[in-house]
Design an enzyme around this catalytic site. Sequence first.
Site, PDB file in Angstrom:
ATOM      1  N   ARG A 145       6.009 -12.590   9.228  1.00 37.54           N
ATOM      2  CA  ARG A 145       6.726 -11.361   8.914  1.00 37.54           C
ATOM      3  C   ARG A 145       8.048 -11.322   9.665  1.00 37.54           C
ATOM      4  NH1 ARG A 145       4.514  -6.727   9.211  1.00 37.54           N
ATOM      5  NH2 ARG A 145       2.301  -7.227   9.326  1.00 37.54           N
ATOM      6  N   LYS A 188       4.812   0.343   9.943  1.00 41.63           N
ATOM      7  CA  LYS A 188       4.774   1.587   9.187  1.00 41.63           C
ATOM      8  C   LYS A 188       4.264   2.721  10.062  1.00 41.63           C
ATOM      9  CE  LYS A 188       3.848   0.151   4.449  1.00 41.63           C
ATOM     10  NZ  LYS A 188       2.843   0.291   3.385  1.00 41.63           N
ATOM     11  N   GLU A 241       0.881  -1.162   0.000  1.00 39.83           N
ATOM     12  CA  GLU A 241       0.000   0.000   0.000  1.00 39.83           C
ATOM     13  C   GLU A 241       0.922   1.216   0.000  1.00 39.83           C
ATOM     14  OE1 GLU A 241      -2.205   0.820   3.581  1.00 39.83           O
ATOM     15  OE2 GLU A 241      -3.501   2.265   2.563  1.00 39.83           O
TER      16      GLU A 241
END
Length: 558
Positions: free
Chosen positions: A260, A270, A34
């Site tokens: 992850r 983020k 994104e």
Amino acid sequence: MSESPTHRHFIQQIIDSDLAAGRRTSVVTRFPPEPNGYLHVGHAKSICLNFGLALEFQGRCHLRMDDTNPAKEETEYVESIKEDVRWLGFDWGEHYYQASDYFARMHADAVRLIRLGKAYVCFLSQDQIREFHGDEKRAGKASPTRDATVEENLAAFEKMTRGEYDEGKAVLRAKIDMASPNMHLRDPVIYRIRKTSHHNTGDQWCVYPMYDYAHPLEDAYESVTHSICTLEFEVHRPFYDWLLSALGFEGRPQQIEFARLNLTYTVMSKRRLLELVQEGRVSGWDDPRMPTISGMRRRGYTPAALRKFCETVGVTKHNSLSDVALLEHAVRDDLNRTSPRFMAVLDPVRLVIENYPEGQTEELQAVNNPEDPAAGTRKVPFSRTLLIERADFLENADKKFFRLTPGQEVRLRWGYFVKCTGCRKDAAGNVTEVTCTYDPATRGGDAPDGRKVKGTIHWVSEAHAGDVEARLYDRLFAHEDLNHLPEGKDWRDLLNPASLNAVRAKVEPALLAVSPGTRVQFERTGYFCADAKDSKPEQPVFNRTVTLKDSWAKQAGK
RNA sequence: AGUCCGAUGGUGUAAUGGCAGCACAGGAGAUUCUGAUUCUCCUUGUCUAGGUUCGAAUCCUAGUCGGACUACCA
């Protein structure tokens, strides 16, 4: 090699078996960020995985901007993402896509879903939706319009699309099962109204698809075969499959989840990285202390080191916290082979060679990279007054100290053997000058009589030295596991106050000429990279990528 | 609490019913014109309890611990 050459991680095994069984004839993956922030080393793991798989199976990997939320995404991020993926060494070829390019098709599929009786417009407020949702113990309650007719829903969705409702007044929901133990199957919202300009489609739309709805469709539209995402999307998989099945897609993509990356002394979300930038705790997304790809690039990391690191941490389904030492090892290993050596003194003190003629200068030949003969040699100016590291002299030292101490002989790298005769101090007792004598017969660094010295130190000629800024970086956080904070602490409290120490360093003249982005080794201290932003012609700024291993510091610390 | 997922040295991983291996980190030594690199050697592990089996890290059951989920974010 960290693993046996035959080792296949679980995703490779899934693909192997898909291919062997004929369920698939090709491999198509995608990396779908994104564009609401810069890519970090965790994304690098995903990029290496997805593009790596495509390379390995001679398939393809798409780069796709997952831009379904106009409120959070920006073109600046789109550009940085492309740059970072390319820099890492991967190529998406013709296959660059944006979720926003599919808005019309996604909308048409939503209409299909309504016609199928599998979606309805819901007018509940956000709070009501939450309330009607139920929880683990209680089934949810049906929205009042859950059983509206296809015609009513079509009309209502049309009005949503034309902007006749205010934001938040209506949403489109999938009609599945309000009693499902999986919350994501309790009639999830698939379209919401956002009267915000989109960085790509402008004001063309005022309804936007939700991730859960958009993502499976994007994958299906692009004929993705293996849709790889992180563990937290595991619970979303039933909806992913439900949607594609409801819409009747053939040869559907398969969602596969992996763990992850987490790194010690590093934040990887983020949101937190954005806060560090917005609160001015770092100089920007590309601050060399940031775990962003752009930050690491500026710091001096190489694409090869990052790829090697990603290979080392592996691909599994369980959460783990990788030691940042693994990353540092990967970059040292690469830089050791590839970077030219130079001499630079970070904390200078004067060394005077008492028996060297005043005013005399000579040029000594130095090897650029002992690991790479092809790197050649260079000349380094030498004179009576040099600068050496303050830590390379000790007035009272024990036998384990191989550097300068009165009476001890050491080698000046590529220069002469010198024997320490003493030092001068200021009124406060600080050493201002170290003195020594040299042996002219040892020019170049070897004694004709075969005698040995235990230590070799680096130096620069004071009169010839360049004066540059060197930024000595250390880990951004002083706490190991930022996912588990000490009682009562905010993650910001755990920032390392000494993560940046900018010093004036004295360097050999050749170092002044390096161009921005050049990676070098400062002998005996570390790997440095000429900052790509702040360096000026003949006035480079050096960022320390990582120190050299220092077993003496370890010893001395005992 | 429910559903789902997971658990191998200090860390990251391999072994897919048959010798628990590799890398990092740590320790000892050798080599070295970087106390770097390189090389040699060493320490340290299958969450627990049952079961299946000639044989279990691996299969089964239960437990423990950890994670994800309960957004009109992705």
